[in-house]
Motif scaffolding. Structure first.
Motif, short mmCIF file in Angstrom:
data_model
loop_
_atom_site.label_atom_id
_atom_site.label_comp_id
_atom_site.label_asym_id
_atom_site.label_seq_id
_atom_site.Cartn_x
_atom_site.Cartn_y
_atom_site.Cartn_z
N ALA A 41 0.83 -1.20 0.00
CA ALA A 41 0.00 0.00 0.00
C ALA A 41 0.87 1.25 0.00
CB ALA A 41 -0.93 0.00 1.22
N LEU A 42 1.93 1.24 0.81
CA LEU A 42 2.84 2.39 0.87
C LEU A 42 3.55 2.58 -0.47
CD1 LEU A 42 4.30 4.64 2.35
CD2 LEU A 42 5.87 2.93 3.29
N GLU A 43 3.98 1.49 -1.08
CA GLU A 43 4.65 1.59 -2.38
C GLU A 43 3.72 2.20 -3.43
OE1 GLU A 43 7.14 1.58 -5.50
OE2 GLU A 43 7.69 1.24 -3.40
N ALA A 44 2.44 1.84 -3.40
CA ALA A 44 1.48 2.41 -4.35
C ALA A 44 1.39 3.92 -4.18
CB ALA A 44 0.10 1.77 -4.14
N ALA A 45 1.38 4.37 -2.93
CA ALA A 45 1.32 5.81 -2.66
C ALA A 45 2.60 6.50 -3.12
CB ALA A 45 1.10 6.05 -1.17
N ILE A 148 -3.66 0.20 -10.41
CA ILE A 148 -4.23 1.53 -10.19
C ILE A 148 -3.84 2.47 -11.32
CG2 ILE A 148 -4.33 3.52 -8.63
CD1 ILE A 148 -3.37 1.66 -6.39
N LYS A 149 -4.81 3.26 -11.77
CA LYS A 149 -4.55 4.33 -12.72
C LYS A 149 -5.35 5.55 -12.29
CE LYS A 149 -3.73 1.32 -16.74
NZ LYS A 149 -4.19 0.94 -18.09
N GLY A 152 -7.62 12.31 -13.45
CA GLY A 152 -8.22 13.48 -12.80
C GLY A 152 -8.58 13.17 -11.37
N ASP A 153 -9.85 13.37 -11.02
CA ASP A 153 -10.30 13.09 -9.66
C ASP A 153 -10.94 11.70 -9.55
OD1 ASP A 153 -12.55 13.59 -11.14
OD2 ASP A 153 -13.46 14.99 -9.70
N LYS A 154 -10.62 10.83 -10.50
CA LYS A 154 -11.13 9.46 -10.48
C LYS A 154 -9.97 8.48 -10.45
CE LYS A 154 -15.36 10.54 -13.02
NZ LYS A 154 -16.16 10.24 -14.24
N VAL A 155 -10.23 7.31 -9.90
CA VAL A 155 -9.24 6.25 -9.84
C VAL A 155 -9.81 5.02 -10.54
CG1 VAL A 155 -7.74 4.87 -8.35
CG2 VAL A 155 -8.45 7.13 -7.60
N ILE A 156 -9.06 4.47 -11.50
CA ILE A 156 -9.45 3.25 -12.19
C ILE A 156 -8.63 2.11 -11.60
CG2 ILE A 156 -9.80 2.13 -14.41
CD1 ILE A 156 -11.24 4.80 -14.12
N VAL A 157 -9.29 1.13 -11.04
CA VAL A 157 -8.57 0.05 -10.36
C VAL A 157 -9.01 -1.31 -10.88
CG1 VAL A 157 -8.32 1.40 -8.26
CG2 VAL A 157 -10.24 -0.16 -8.48
#
Length: 261
Positions: A41-45, A148-149, A152-157
């Motif tokens: 999770a930290l790596e993703a951030a 994760i992509k 804008g203000d949306k996240v595609i997972v």
């Protein structure tokens, strides 16, 4: 963008043993580590921060004062700030009470765009705290995220499933729980380690996050464990030897004796 990562210090389960008399975990001498899924999770951030330098990454944990060491590891990996929720009032918390405290800590930090958490902790394996935190904050949540992509203000997972995955679009702010397939966590850097020990890590008690002692810890935990025990060891296995046909016949005969077949 402001990202917050919920992390937990856990005992290295490869070293955990059970007291045969008391039936409790023997924690003395057992090393503590950053929960593996939380590292993903930290790596993703941090990966998002790498592509967008204006992004800030904050880590938050609830635990004893020694969890400070784990938080500094997170800072050494690249996080910007860390907070520790530590108070005797938080002791004995189940997932329900833990999520209440963590949600209060997040509110104390302020608005964030994305909250990351690991799928589950290796010492409890409940996978409940992340979704419960999202529920208490009134945020949409996607669990078992393997890709994760940002748009804008949306996240595609991509949400991992047993026989594949599903693609979901979620509006920020939101909470995402990560699985190990999402990425490979980076190592701490030498500069990061030195810098991490220069930073102050605020430690908050129940008053700092505006919680009544009755709302956290054991007092607010509906789940209670009455007994832990080690299952009785099974009998020694028997290896069959000889030609395949003879081993198959012998196996079938023994299974019939035990009424398995």
């Amino acid at each position: 963008m402001k990202i917050l990562v919920c992390v937990k210090q856990v005992p290295d389960t490869n070293e955990v043993k059970i007291d045969p008399v008391k039936g409790t975990l023997i924690r003395d001498g057992v090393p503590s580590i950053l929960n593996p899924d939380d590292a993903n999770a930290l790596e993703a951030a941090l990966a998002i921060k790498d592509s967008n330098p204006e992004t800030t990454v904050t880590v938050l944990t609830m635990g004893p004062p020694q969890a400070n060491v784990m938080l500094r590891e997170c800072l050494a990996m690249g996080a910007d700030q860390a907070y520790l929720l530590s108070d005797r009032a938080f002791g004995g918390a189940d997932t329900c009470a833990t999520s209440t405290t963590i949600a209060a800590g997040i509110k104390n930090i302020g608005d964030v765009d994305i909250i990351f958490a690991g799928r589950q902790a290796i010492d409890g394996d409940t996978a409940q705290v992340g979704p419960q935190v999202a529920q208490r904050l009134g945020l949409p949540v996607v669990t078992y995220v393997q890709d994760i992509k940002l748009e804008g203000d949306k996240v595609i997972v991509q949400r991992q499933m047993e026989d594949g995955y599903e693609v979901l679009e979620v509006q920020t702010p939101c909470l995402l729980t990560a699985v190990k397939e999402l990425n490979e966590p980076r190592y701490m850097s030498m500069y990061g380690i030195v810098d991490a020990y220069k930073k102050e890590i605020p430690m908050w008690n129940h008053e700092d996050v505006s919680l009544n002692p009755k709302e956290c810890g054991l007092n607010a935990s509906p789940t209670q464990v009455f007994r832990s025990f080690t299952p009785a060891p099974k009998g020694k296995g028997e290896m069959l030897k000889g030609p395949v046909n003879e081993m198959v016949s012998s196996l079938i005969s023994r299974l019939e004796e035990k009424h398995v077949l």
